[in-house]
Design a protein around this motif. Structure first.
Motif, PDB file in Angstrom:
ATOM      1  N   GLN A 287      -1.711   3.756   9.825  1.00  0.00           N
ATOM      2  CA  GLN A 287      -1.909   5.010   9.086  1.00  0.00           C
ATOM      3  C   GLN A 287      -0.945   5.346   8.129  1.00  0.00           C
ATOM      4  O   GLN A 287      -0.594   5.964   6.837  1.00  0.00           O
ATOM      5  CB  GLN A 287      -2.201   6.062  10.072  1.00  0.00           C
ATOM      6  N   TYR A 288       0.471   4.727   8.736  1.00  0.00           N
ATOM      7  CA  TYR A 288       1.235   5.517   8.322  1.00  0.00           C
ATOM      8  C   TYR A 288       1.905   3.476   8.224  1.00  0.00           C
ATOM      9  O   TYR A 288       2.376   2.841   8.626  1.00  0.00           O
ATOM     10  CB  TYR A 288       2.683   6.146   8.842  1.00  0.00           C
ATOM     11  N   LEU A 289       2.495   3.467   6.267  1.00  0.00           N
ATOM     12  CA  LEU A 289       2.781   2.206   6.400  1.00  0.00           C
ATOM     13  C   LEU A 289       3.856   1.837   4.803  1.00  0.00           C
ATOM     14  O   LEU A 289       3.785   2.938   3.989  1.00  0.00           O
ATOM     15  CB  LEU A 289       1.771   1.469   5.224  1.00  0.00           C
ATOM     16  N   TRP A 290       5.338   1.875   5.458  1.00  0.00           N
ATOM     17  CA  TRP A 290       6.242   2.088   4.769  1.00  0.00           C
ATOM     18  C   TRP A 290       7.321   0.880   4.287  1.00  0.00           C
ATOM     19  O   TRP A 290       7.360   0.368   5.092  1.00  0.00           O
ATOM     20  CB  TRP A 290       7.368   3.053   4.922  1.00  0.00           C
ATOM     21  N   LEU A 291       7.324   0.139   3.306  1.00  0.00           N
ATOM     22  CA  LEU A 291       7.869  -0.880   2.328  1.00  0.00           C
ATOM     23  C   LEU A 291       8.979  -0.563   1.363  1.00  0.00           C
ATOM     24  O   LEU A 291       9.124  -1.857   0.836  1.00  0.00           O
ATOM     25  CB  LEU A 291       6.088  -1.672   2.232  1.00  0.00           C
ATOM     26  N   PHE A 292       9.634   0.601   1.398  1.00  0.00           N
ATOM     27  CA  PHE A 292      10.447   1.029   0.394  1.00  0.00           C
ATOM     28  C   PHE A 292      11.475   0.110   0.205  1.00  0.00           C
ATOM     29  O   PHE A 292      11.729  -0.191   1.579  1.00  0.00           O
ATOM     30  CB  PHE A 292      10.346   1.866   0.196  1.00  0.00           C
TER      31      PHE A 292
ATOM     32  N   MET B 118      -7.904  -1.344   2.784  1.00  0.00           N
ATOM     33  CA  MET B 118      -6.935  -0.723   4.524  1.00  0.00           C
ATOM     34  C   MET B 118      -7.632   1.369   3.633  1.00  0.00           C
ATOM     35  O   MET B 118      -7.297   1.304   3.098  1.00  0.00           O
ATOM     36  CB  MET B 118      -5.467  -0.694   4.080  1.00  0.00           C
ATOM     37  N   SER B 119      -7.439   1.257   4.717  1.00  0.00           N
ATOM     38  CA  SER B 119      -7.668   3.002   5.265  1.00  0.00           C
ATOM     39  C   SER B 119      -6.313   4.229   5.282  1.00  0.00           C
ATOM     40  O   SER B 119      -6.511   4.414   6.267  1.00  0.00           O
ATOM     41  CB  SER B 119      -8.840   3.558   6.590  1.00  0.00           C
ATOM     42  N   ILE B 120      -5.868   3.824   4.806  1.00  0.00           N
ATOM     43  CA  ILE B 120      -4.625   4.309   4.102  1.00  0.00           C
ATOM     44  C   ILE B 120      -4.299   5.218   3.434  1.00  0.00           C
ATOM     45  O   ILE B 120      -5.162   5.274   2.067  1.00  0.00           O
ATOM     46  CB  ILE B 120      -3.013   3.660   4.258  1.00  0.00           C
ATOM     47  N   ASP B 121      -4.134   6.599   3.270  1.00  0.00           N
ATOM     48  CA  ASP B 121      -3.731   7.275   2.313  1.00  0.00           C
ATOM     49  C   ASP B 121      -2.788   7.114   1.429  1.00  0.00           C
ATOM     50  O   ASP B 121      -1.766   7.951   1.515  1.00  0.00           O
ATOM     51  CB  ASP B 121      -4.043   8.951   2.896  1.00  0.00           C
ATOM     52  N   TRP B 122      -2.813   6.407  -0.042  1.00  0.00           N
ATOM     53  CA  TRP B 122      -1.838   5.790  -0.558  1.00  0.00           C
ATOM     54  C   TRP B 122      -1.419   7.091  -1.537  1.00  0.00           C
ATOM     55  O   TRP B 122       0.213   6.466  -1.863  1.00  0.00           O
ATOM     56  CB  TRP B 122      -2.687   4.935  -1.875  1.00  0.00           C
TER      57      TRP B 122
ATOM     58  N   ASP C 269       2.084  13.727   4.202  1.00  0.00           N
ATOM     59  CA  ASP C 269       1.871  15.313   6.037  1.00  0.00           C
ATOM     60  C   ASP C 269       1.561  15.976   6.175  1.00  0.00           C
ATOM     61  O   ASP C 269       2.449  16.574   5.252  1.00  0.00           O
ATOM     62  CB  ASP C 269       1.777  14.053   7.392  1.00  0.00           C
ATOM     63  N   SER C 270       1.320  17.058   6.707  1.00  0.00           N
ATOM     64  CA  SER C 270       2.200  18.083   7.317  1.00  0.00           C
ATOM     65  C   SER C 270       3.864  18.177   7.423  1.00  0.00           C
ATOM     66  O   SER C 270       4.189  19.422   7.106  1.00  0.00           O
ATOM     67  CB  SER C 270       1.654  18.793   7.979  1.00  0.00           C
ATOM     68  N   ALA C 271       3.991  17.562   7.650  1.00  0.00           N
ATOM     69  CA  ALA C 271       5.636  17.588   7.824  1.00  0.00           C
ATOM     70  C   ALA C 271       6.694  16.811   6.567  1.00  0.00           C
ATOM     71  O   ALA C 271       7.521  16.262   6.554  1.00  0.00           O
ATOM     72  CB  ALA C 271       6.499  16.341   8.978  1.00  0.00           C
ATOM     73  N   TRP C 272       5.386  16.512   5.310  1.00  0.00           N
ATOM     74  CA  TRP C 272       6.216  15.939   3.991  1.00  0.00           C
ATOM     75  C   TRP C 272       6.828  14.226   4.425  1.00  0.00           C
ATOM     76  O   TRP C 272       7.358  13.691   2.879  1.00  0.00           O
ATOM     77  CB  TRP C 272       7.365  16.885   3.372  1.00  0.00           C
ATOM     78  N   PHE C 273       5.779  13.406   5.290  1.00  0.00           N
ATOM     79  CA  PHE C 273       6.524  12.276   5.099  1.00  0.00           C
ATOM     80  C   PHE C 273       5.132  11.351   4.687  1.00  0.00           C
ATOM     81  O   PHE C 273       4.133  11.790   4.147  1.00  0.00           O
ATOM     82  CB  PHE C 273       6.612  11.917   6.464  1.00  0.00           C
ATOM     83  N   PRO C 274       5.268  11.022   3.946  1.00  0.00           N
ATOM     84  CA  PRO C 274       3.906   9.819   2.899  1.00  0.00           C
ATOM     85  C   PRO C 274       3.565   9.425   4.424  1.00  0.00           C
ATOM     86  O   PRO C 274       3.894   8.217   4.093  1.00  0.00           O
ATOM     87  CB  PRO C 274       4.771   9.381   1.590  1.00  0.00           C
ATOM     88  N   TYR C 275       2.166   8.924   3.724  1.00  0.00           N
ATOM     89  CA  TYR C 275       1.309   8.099   4.441  1.00  0.00           C
ATOM     90  C   TYR C 275       2.084   6.348   4.503  1.00  0.00           C
ATOM     91  O   TYR C 275       1.536   5.412   5.154  1.00  0.00           O
ATOM     92  CB  TYR C 275      -0.149   8.059   4.541  1.00  0.00           C
ATOM     93  N   PHE C 276       2.454   6.505   2.831  1.00  0.00           N
ATOM     94  CA  PHE C 276       2.692   5.070   2.643  1.00  0.00           C
ATOM     95  C   PHE C 276       3.922   5.491   1.218  1.00  0.00           C
ATOM     96  O   PHE C 276       3.817   6.530   0.694  1.00  0.00           O
ATOM     97  CB  PHE C 276       1.664   4.705   1.529  1.00  0.00           C
TER      98      PHE C 276
ATOM     99  N   CYS D  98      -5.099   0.665  -6.433  1.00  0.00           N
ATOM    100  CA  CYS D  98      -4.442   1.272  -5.318  1.00  0.00           C
ATOM    101  C   CYS D  98      -3.472   1.732  -5.137  1.00  0.00           C
ATOM    102  O   CYS D  98      -3.016   2.855  -4.392  1.00  0.00           O
ATOM    103  CB  CYS D  98      -5.099   0.925  -3.729  1.00  0.00           C
ATOM    104  N   ILE D  99      -2.113   0.670  -4.885  1.00  0.00           N
ATOM    105  CA  ILE D  99      -1.023   0.740  -5.369  1.00  0.00           C
ATOM    106  C   ILE D  99      -0.309   1.490  -6.112  1.00  0.00           C
ATOM    107  O   ILE D  99       0.693   1.987  -5.903  1.00  0.00           O
ATOM    108  CB  ILE D  99      -0.459  -0.390  -4.141  1.00  0.00           C
ATOM    109  N   SER D 100      -0.833   0.371  -7.468  1.00  0.00           N
ATOM    110  CA  SER D 100      -0.144   0.791  -8.895  1.00  0.00           C
ATOM    111  C   SER D 100       0.199   2.016  -8.898  1.00  0.00           C
ATOM    112  O   SER D 100       0.369   3.123 -10.450  1.00  0.00           O
ATOM    113  CB  SER D 100      -0.427   0.337 -10.216  1.00  0.00           C
ATOM    114  N   SER D 101      -1.165   2.850  -8.310  1.00  0.00           N
ATOM    115  CA  SER D 101      -1.711   3.696  -8.797  1.00  0.00           C
ATOM    116  C   SER D 101      -1.477   5.310  -8.521  1.00  0.00           C
ATOM    117  O   SER D 101      -1.440   6.391  -7.943  1.00  0.00           O
ATOM    118  CB  SER D 101      -3.076   4.071  -9.433  1.00  0.00           C
ATOM    119  N   SER D 102      -0.808   4.599  -7.048  1.00  0.00           N
ATOM    120  CA  SER D 102       0.484   5.236  -6.979  1.00  0.00           C
ATOM    121  C   SER D 102       0.739   6.813  -6.337  1.00  0.00           C
ATOM    122  O   SER D 102       2.192   5.793  -7.310  1.00  0.00           O
ATOM    123  CB  SER D 102       0.645   4.645  -4.677  1.00  0.00           C
ATOM    124  N   GLU D 103       1.149   8.217  -6.061  1.00  0.00           N
ATOM    125  CA  GLU D 103       1.770   8.492  -6.209  1.00  0.00           C
ATOM    126  C   GLU D 103       3.191   8.417  -5.581  1.00  0.00           C
ATOM    127  O   GLU D 103       4.263   8.704  -5.983  1.00  0.00           O
ATOM    128  CB  GLU D 103       1.483  10.002  -6.072  1.00  0.00           C
ATOM    129  N   ASN D 104       3.289   7.153  -4.600  1.00  0.00           N
ATOM    130  CA  ASN D 104       4.101   6.990  -3.937  1.00  0.00           C
ATOM    131  C   ASN D 104       4.731   5.636  -4.372  1.00  0.00           C
ATOM    132  O   ASN D 104       5.524   4.851  -3.688  1.00  0.00           O
ATOM    133  CB  ASN D 104       3.811   7.170  -2.479  1.00  0.00           C
TER     134      ASN D 104
END
Length: 354
Positions: free
Chosen positions: A181-186, A200-204, A208-215, A229-235
């Motif tokens: 659910q959470y994938l951080w590759l920064f 993958m079933s990730i919200d790109w 979440d409610s604590a302001w952590f990005p799912y990706f 899905c990645i290039s268009s992600s807001e993150n």
């Protein structure tokens, strides 16, 4: 009556003796340190889990009196379930740097949470794929150049934090982590990612409610042929602050480089010294050297990520500068000083102790 009391005494002794014994695969400890949490069961600990802890201490030459003293540990029915060994500079993690993970780490087949942030780990052992019960893996701020090829062996993963490493590629097996659910590759060295990631079933793009990005995957070198899905992600250009992950920061992809003569290469756009004094009250200073003319913005954020002060936001010529932050109007706590040019962003932690 005496015979009844004698029977009760003998029965209590037998029960106590039996309860103090462990199966041959387990070891009993008379004293359990405060960093160890027994979720269920008694003071019997699985031999092979302890062996991996001992190897970790030995190969990194860490100083502990007992294998139970390292980090924060949670045990369930004698098996290690949670291990916190980040190099945080406090008692919840390790007291020195971890460089090597031993092969025996594969013994932790019941482990569900592993925290190894802020060490200097460069390689995951081949036996890492044995950690099939792992649900949370936090290994940011190390020097990993790669991950295991069979990432899908960690099929129960929900949280995967690989931020602030030196990873240059991601295996396609990552796409098979259906529970993730959470994938951080920064802030790695990624120049490409597998196309299959879009399955993958990730919200790109959401938080979440604590302001952590799912990706989040900002601060890499993803410039061409990036899955949609990645290039268009807001993150796509988002990271979390390097120290406490307490707020999101803009981290653009490093693109558009050109070939130049090596003698003309300037390694960085600015150089920043640590604030001094630190901790401080009420003021702290730090030196900056701008390598090139350009805009410089220095902002201060509190631990919650709120902007509390701006020290400068101007164009400056290349030179050395000293800046002082007067925090006399602010309350005690941890603050982050963001030093930003058009090419680079540096963060420094400062602790105000009144």
């Amino acid at each position: 009556m005496k015979s009844l009391k004698y029977f009760i005494f003998i029965f209590s002794f037998v029960i106590k003796y039996a309860m103090s014994q462990c199966d041959s695969s387990f070891v009993s400890f008379d004293v359990i340190p405060s960093n160890v949490n027994i979720l269920s069961g008694d003071s019997c600990f699985y031999n092979q889990d302890l062996e991996a802890l001992e190897d970790l201490i030995s190969v990194n030459q860490l100083q502990y009196n007992s294998v139970l003293d390292i980090g924060t540990q949670s045990w369930f029915n004698g098996r290690l379930k949670l291990f916190v060994a980040g190099n945080y500079g406090n008692s919840s993690g390790v007291n020195d740097t971890i460089y090597i993970l031993p092969e025996s780490i594969g013994n932790w087949t019941s482990l569900s949470g592993l925290y190894l942030e802020w060490n200097r780990i460069s390689l995951l052992p081949e036996t890492f794929n044995m950690l099939k019960e792992l649900r949370s893996l936090y290994i940011s701020n190390n020097i990993l150049g790669s991950v295991i090829e069979d990432m899908d062996s960690l099929s129960n993963l929900i949280y995967l934090d690989l931020g602030y490493n030196e990873i240059d590629s991601i295996p396609s097996s990552l796409c098979n982590l259906n529970n993730l659910q959470y994938l951080w590759l920064f802030n790695n060295n990624l120049t490409s990612v597998p196309d299959c990631m879009c399955s993958m079933s990730i919200d790109w793009s959401s938080d979440d409610s604590a302001w952590f990005p799912y990706f989040a995957i900002g601060g890499n070198n993803l410039c061409e042929n990036v899955p949609e899905c990645i290039s268009s992600s807001e993150n796509f250009n988002v990271s979390l602050d390097q120290f406490y992950y307490s707020f999101q920061v803009e981290s653009p992809q490093e693109c558009g480089s050109v070939m130049v003569d090596p003698i003309d290469i300037v390694p960085t756009s600015l150089s920043v010294n640590d604030p001094y004094p630190n901790p401080f009250n009420p003021g702290t200073s730090f030196n900056i050297r701008l390598i090139k003319n350009g805009k410089l913005k220095i902002s201060v954020y509190d631990i919650k990520g709120n902007l509390v002060d701006i020290l400068i936001n101007n164009n400056l010529p290349a030179a050395a500068y000293t800046f002082k932050w007067d925090a006399s109007e602010f309350s005690s706590g941890v603050y982050f000083i963001e030093i930003k040019t058009s090419k680079e962003t540096v963060y420094k932690k400062a602790i105000l102790a009144k």
